[in-house]
Design an enzyme around this catalytic site. Structure first.
Site, PDB file in Angstrom:
ATOM      1  N   CYS A 182       0.766  -1.242   0.000  1.00 16.90           N
ATOM      2  CA  CYS A 182       0.000   0.000   0.000  1.00 16.90           C
ATOM      3  C   CYS A 182       0.802   1.301   0.000  1.00 16.90           C
ATOM      4  O   CYS A 182       0.743   2.073  -0.952  1.00 16.90           O
ATOM      5  CB  CYS A 182      -0.919  -0.017   1.214  1.00 16.90           C
ATOM      6  SG  CYS A 182      -1.794   1.501   1.488  1.00 16.90           S
ATOM      7  N   HIS A 239      -2.567   7.158   4.469  1.00 15.60           N
ATOM      8  CA  HIS A 239      -1.497   6.178   4.684  1.00 15.60           C
ATOM      9  C   HIS A 239      -0.134   6.631   4.154  1.00 15.60           C
ATOM     10  O   HIS A 239       0.668   5.812   3.695  1.00 15.60           O
ATOM     11  CB  HIS A 239      -1.870   4.817   4.074  1.00 15.60           C
ATOM     12  CG  HIS A 239      -1.243   3.668   4.839  1.00 15.60           C
ATOM     13  ND1 HIS A 239      -1.257   2.369   4.367  1.00 15.60           N
ATOM     14  CD2 HIS A 239      -0.583   3.628   6.036  1.00 15.60           C
ATOM     15  CE1 HIS A 239      -0.634   1.590   5.237  1.00 15.60           C
ATOM     16  NE2 HIS A 239      -0.226   2.324   6.255  1.00 15.60           N
TER      17      HIS A 239
END
Length: 546
Positions: free
Chosen positions: A69, A125
């Site tokens: 990610c 993130h």
């Protein structure tokens, strides 16, 4: 005199055209596998809205992302490979005090200079230990969503480990607790639609929409979560994990459909560019508490096998000169920044130290010649792994995901959660099964059902690898020596051809070495207990003042 008048008209036309910059909608699905969309042939999970964009736009069939990610999102935002930003190893977890370096200019900052109104809805993130690393300090005008990598879909609490647990949900910089009980895909869809409907038509919109779906939630509770009405769409899938996962995908697909409908209702669709991408391969076979599928590709999320890095990707826009085709040109996630910036009227050459290529002309004109000739999948000095593709050949070396080097079919029956392996795969659900069991519970009319099935059957682009050789699992030992694959003829990485192509192996190893000299050290930092939510009223929030 007539010449002056003509020039004024032309100049006025050019001005009008330049003033009408395209709206850019960048949709990211989290952990969506190659076999989790019906435009890649999944006949367990229909994705009619995403498929429609792929069928009317350009389906990217040679498209790659990073294996996990944070690295992918850093590449997407900067146009730079993670080895050049220090984001090449793993992801940001809990109270680790690092993020995407503030020296990097990111996508909204570039678009803002062109007059765009930039908004993010969903997952970030890329760091939050100091407020300067969060979206509103990096070019976005608004943010509804969360900062960490995963959380509960309904109560929006995030678990870094069994001892660190806190609320991670915000409207801009303010903690948002009023959405407890509301499914995140619904929240993010509604916010995206609201932004579109309220958009000032005098300025173009850049909407970054990184959904939470279909990442696992908190692992100690209910990792896979979807509203019951979505789960009930899939009685054909007996395995409860895969059925719930299918519901998560279906909710995501409905969200994409709602965004497209809002653009159309607002009159913005004809002047919009929509990109849809996953951030990495799907976590298959129970990895990370999930039930995604990349079958028949090898491997899964966090590996450098094709199942970890070959992504679902498409671009749709009425502004494309050519569309409704499948692109086989190599493309990497870091190409989106220069490509979209060029489409918006910007000059990508002003961007310093880019690793991405401007692919707008290649895509829009369906050009055969592409500036991208290679893809560095990763060099990770901590994990001691590397993989690269140059032309048709891919080389893997080191710890590329040896423990997850299999071929994992999608779960279908209950016991698949415990003992599924490709050698006892029971076969794929048929389109007739889908017609009778899935769509009849979906709320679609019979005519729509038949259209979706017809379009999916006609337009799906699936990988066909043929029978798996008996030695496919043993002919590659990347911890011992590099493995080489010819991806166009062997997309499932069955046949290691390193021994018979040592000249190509040497060429790719030399290129890896050259790229390693340009790498910066990973920016990962150990946990800092000062960031534990227990010290901040049960909330994940910045804890360091710069």
């Amino acid at each position: 005199m007539w010449l002056v008048s003509y020039l004024l008209v032309v100049q006025g036309f050019i001005f009008v055209q330049s003033a009408q910059k395209p709206n850019i909608i960048l949709i990211v699905a989290d952990d969506l596998g190659y076999d989790d969309v019906s435009f890649h042939g999944s006949n367990q999970i229909p994705t009619p809205n995403i498929d429609s964009l792929a069928n009317k736009g350009i389906l990217l069939n040679n498209y790659y992302v990073q294996p996990i990610c944070t690295p992918t999102r850093s590449a997407l935002m900067t146009g730079r490979h993670p080895i050049h930003t220090g984001m090449q190893h793993s992801v940001i977890v809990g109270d680790q005090p690092y993020g995407l370096p503030l020296t990097e200019t990111i996508m909204p900052q570039y678009f803002n200079k062109l007059g765009y109104s930039s908004h993010i809805v969903g997952k970030w993130h890329l760091g939050f230990f100091a407020k300067e690393y969060t979206p509103l300090y990096r070019g976005f005008k608004s943010h509804l969503g969360y900062w960490l990598g995963a959380e509960d879909y309904f109560d929006h609490t995030a678990e870094a480990n069994t001892n660190q647990y806190g609320l991670d949900f915000r409207a801009n910089m303010s903690v948002l607790s009023s959405e407890n009980g509301t499914y995140s895909t619904e929240i993010f869809t509604n916010e995206a639609v609201k932004l579109i409907m309220n958009q000032n038509e005098s300025e173009p919109l850049f909407l970054y929409l990184p959904f939470q779906a279909v990442h696992s939630g908190n692992l100690d509770e209910h990792p896979l979560q979807a509203p019951q009405e979505y789960i009930d769409r899939f009685p054909n899938i007996q395995n409860m994990n895969r059925r719930t996962f299918a519901g998560m995908v279906s909710a995501l697909d409905d969200g994409v459909g709602a965004v497209v409908e809002a653009l159309s209702t607002k009159g913005m669709l004809n002047n919009s560019i929509i990109v849809f991408t996953t951030d990495n391969g799907g976590p298959s076979n129970g990895f990370d508490g999930n039930a995604a599928s990349n079958f028949p590709l090898r491997g899964l999320k966090a590996t450098l096998w094709e199942g970890g890095v070959r992504g679902d990707g498409l671009i749709y826009s009425p502004l494309l000169q050519n569309s409704q085709y499948v692109s086989e040109r190599m493309m990497h996630v870091c190409d989106w920044l220069p490509t979209l910036y060029r489409a918006a009227g910007g000059d990508p050459t002003i961007m310093k130290n880019l690793d991405g290529y401007d692919m707008w002309d290649v895509l829009s004109n369906n050009q055969q010649n592409s500036p991208r000739k290679e893809i560095l999948h990763n060099i990770d000095p901590i994990r001691k792994q590397a993989a690269i593709r140059i032309g048709d050949y891919k080389l893997l070396s080191g710890e590329v995901g040896v423990a997850y080097a299999d071929w994992y079919p999608p779960y279908q029956v209950d016991e698949d959660s415990y003992n599924l392996h490709v050698d006892n795969y029971r076969g794929q659900t048929t389109y007739e099964n889908i017609r009778q069991s899935t769509f009849t519970n979906s709320g679609h009319s019979k005519d729509v059902v038949e259209m979706i099935i017809s379009e999916n059957r006609l337009k799906a682009v699936a990988v066909n690898c043929g029978p798996k050789p008996a030695n496919a699992s043993t002919n590659c030992r990347p911890l011992t020596s590099p493995c080489l694959y010819h991806i166009p003829s062997d997309p499932c990485e069955y046949n290691n051809i390193a021994d018979s192509n040592k000249d190509i192996v040497i060429q790719l190893l030399q290129r890896l070495q050259e790229l390693s000299y340009t790498m910066v050290p990973p920016g990962n930092k150990p946990e800092d207990p000062r960031g534990d939510p227990k010290y901040h009223n049960g909330i994940w929030q910045p804890w360091i003042n710069l």
